[in-house]
Design a protein around this motif. Structure first.
Motif, short mmCIF file in Angstrom:
data_model
loop_
_atom_site.label_atom_id
_atom_site.label_comp_id
_atom_site.label_asym_id
_atom_site.label_seq_id
_atom_site.Cartn_x
_atom_site.Cartn_y
_atom_site.Cartn_z
N MET A 1 18.12 -6.90 -34.75
CA MET A 1 18.02 -6.82 -33.32
C MET A 1 16.67 -6.26 -32.88
O MET A 1 16.09 -6.73 -31.92
CB MET A 1 19.17 -5.96 -32.78
CG MET A 1 19.26 -5.95 -31.29
SD MET A 1 19.84 -7.53 -30.69
CE MET A 1 20.86 -6.98 -29.39
N SER A 2 16.15 -5.26 -33.56
CA SER A 2 14.87 -4.67 -33.16
C SER A 2 13.71 -5.64 -33.37
O SER A 2 12.73 -5.58 -32.64
CB SER A 2 14.63 -3.36 -33.90
OG SER A 2 14.57 -3.60 -35.29
N ALA A 3 13.78 -6.54 -34.34
CA ALA A 3 12.73 -7.52 -34.56
C ALA A 3 12.66 -8.50 -33.38
O ALA A 3 11.57 -8.87 -32.94
CB ALA A 3 12.96 -8.27 -35.86
N ILE A 4 13.81 -8.87 -32.86
CA ILE A 4 13.85 -9.77 -31.70
C ILE A 4 13.27 -9.06 -30.48
O ILE A 4 12.47 -9.64 -29.73
CB ILE A 4 15.29 -10.26 -31.43
CG1 ILE A 4 15.76 -11.14 -32.58
CG2 ILE A 4 15.37 -11.00 -30.10
CD1 ILE A 4 17.21 -11.50 -32.51
N GLU A 5 13.66 -7.80 -30.27
CA GLU A 5 13.12 -7.05 -29.14
C GLU A 5 11.61 -6.88 -29.27
O GLU A 5 10.88 -7.04 -28.29
CB GLU A 5 13.78 -5.67 -29.05
CG GLU A 5 13.28 -4.89 -27.86
CD GLU A 5 13.96 -3.55 -27.70
OE1 GLU A 5 13.41 -2.74 -26.93
OE2 GLU A 5 15.01 -3.32 -28.31
N ALA A 7 9.52 -8.85 -30.78
CA ALA A 7 8.92 -10.17 -30.51
C ALA A 7 8.84 -10.43 -29.01
O ALA A 7 7.81 -10.89 -28.50
CB ALA A 7 9.71 -11.26 -31.21
N TRP A 8 9.92 -10.15 -28.29
CA TRP A 8 9.92 -10.35 -26.84
C TRP A 8 8.89 -9.46 -26.16
O TRP A 8 8.19 -9.88 -25.24
CB TRP A 8 11.31 -10.09 -26.24
CG TRP A 8 12.27 -11.21 -26.46
CD1 TRP A 8 13.38 -11.19 -27.25
CD2 TRP A 8 12.20 -12.53 -25.92
NE1 TRP A 8 14.01 -12.40 -27.22
CE2 TRP A 8 13.31 -13.26 -26.40
CE3 TRP A 8 11.31 -13.18 -25.07
CZ2 TRP A 8 13.55 -14.57 -26.07
CZ3 TRP A 8 11.56 -14.50 -24.73
CH2 TRP A 8 12.66 -15.18 -25.23
N GLY A 12 5.24 -10.34 -23.94
CA GLY A 12 4.99 -9.92 -22.56
C GLY A 12 6.22 -9.58 -21.75
O GLY A 12 6.12 -9.33 -20.56
N PHE A 13 7.39 -9.60 -22.37
CA PHE A 13 8.61 -9.33 -21.61
C PHE A 13 8.96 -7.85 -21.52
O PHE A 13 9.88 -7.47 -20.83
CB PHE A 13 9.80 -10.10 -22.22
CG PHE A 13 9.70 -11.57 -21.97
CD1 PHE A 13 10.10 -12.11 -20.76
CD2 PHE A 13 9.20 -12.41 -22.94
CE1 PHE A 13 10.01 -13.46 -20.52
CE2 PHE A 13 9.10 -13.76 -22.71
CZ PHE A 13 9.51 -14.29 -21.50
N GLY A 14 8.23 -6.98 -22.20
CA GLY A 14 8.49 -5.55 -22.12
C GLY A 14 7.63 -4.89 -21.06
O GLY A 14 6.65 -5.45 -20.58
#
Length: 159
Positions: A1-5, A7-8, A12-14
């Motif tokens: 799950m943390s790898a996907i976050e 990547a996002w 630029g989604f953070g």
């Protein structure tokens, strides 16, 4: 799950700019923010305007223009601050006058009541400008104001 976050976030989604509740306008961007989103600089000053930091007292000889609007002026989260309408409007004025400040008070999806409400609070308004007052020397119905209210865009003040 943390790898996907991760990547996002890298895409630029953070770290989006934060909004806050406002009694007069419904919602505004939180003040004093500087974030980068999709590689673009998103900056809000001490007055929650999408502009660089300003002094509340205008220096002598400075032309200060306040643009109030919605996402058209704000440029949304994918537009760098230097590419917003107020910033593009300021560039040619600097060739005419040495000191120009074009301030960007805007939030996406604002309607007319939010645009009016944002500066109806005297505590917020008095920090950096005096709202225009009709000149007593001009007949009613005229658009001449004592501090030269100018309608450049649907809701733009220069002072």
């Amino acid at each position: 799950m943390s790898a996907i976050e991760l990547a996002w976030r890298l895409l630029g989604f953070g770290n989006p700019p934060l909004l806050q509740a406002d009694a007069n306008a419904g919602y505004i961007f939180a003040s004093n923010q500087l974030v980068y989103r999709f590689g673009n600089r998103i900056e809000y000053n001490q007055f929650s305007q999408r502009s660089e930091q300003i002094d509340s007292a205008k220096t002598e000889g400075t032309l200060r223009i306040l643009m109030i609007g919605d996402s058209v002026l704000n440029g949304n989260n994918t537009t760098d601050r230097k590419e917003t309408i107020p910033e593009l409007f300021e560039a040619p004025l600097l060739g005419i006058k040495k000191q120009v400040e074009v301030l960007n008070a805007s939030v996406g999806s604002w309607g007319n009541w939010q645009s009016i409400g944002i500066y109806s609070n005297p505590c917020r308004s008095c920090k950096f400008f005096t709202p225009p007052q009709p000149s007593p020397r001009v007949r009613s119905g005229s658009k001449k104001f004592t501090n030269d209210l100018g309608w450049i865009y649907s809701q733009v003040w220069h002072f």
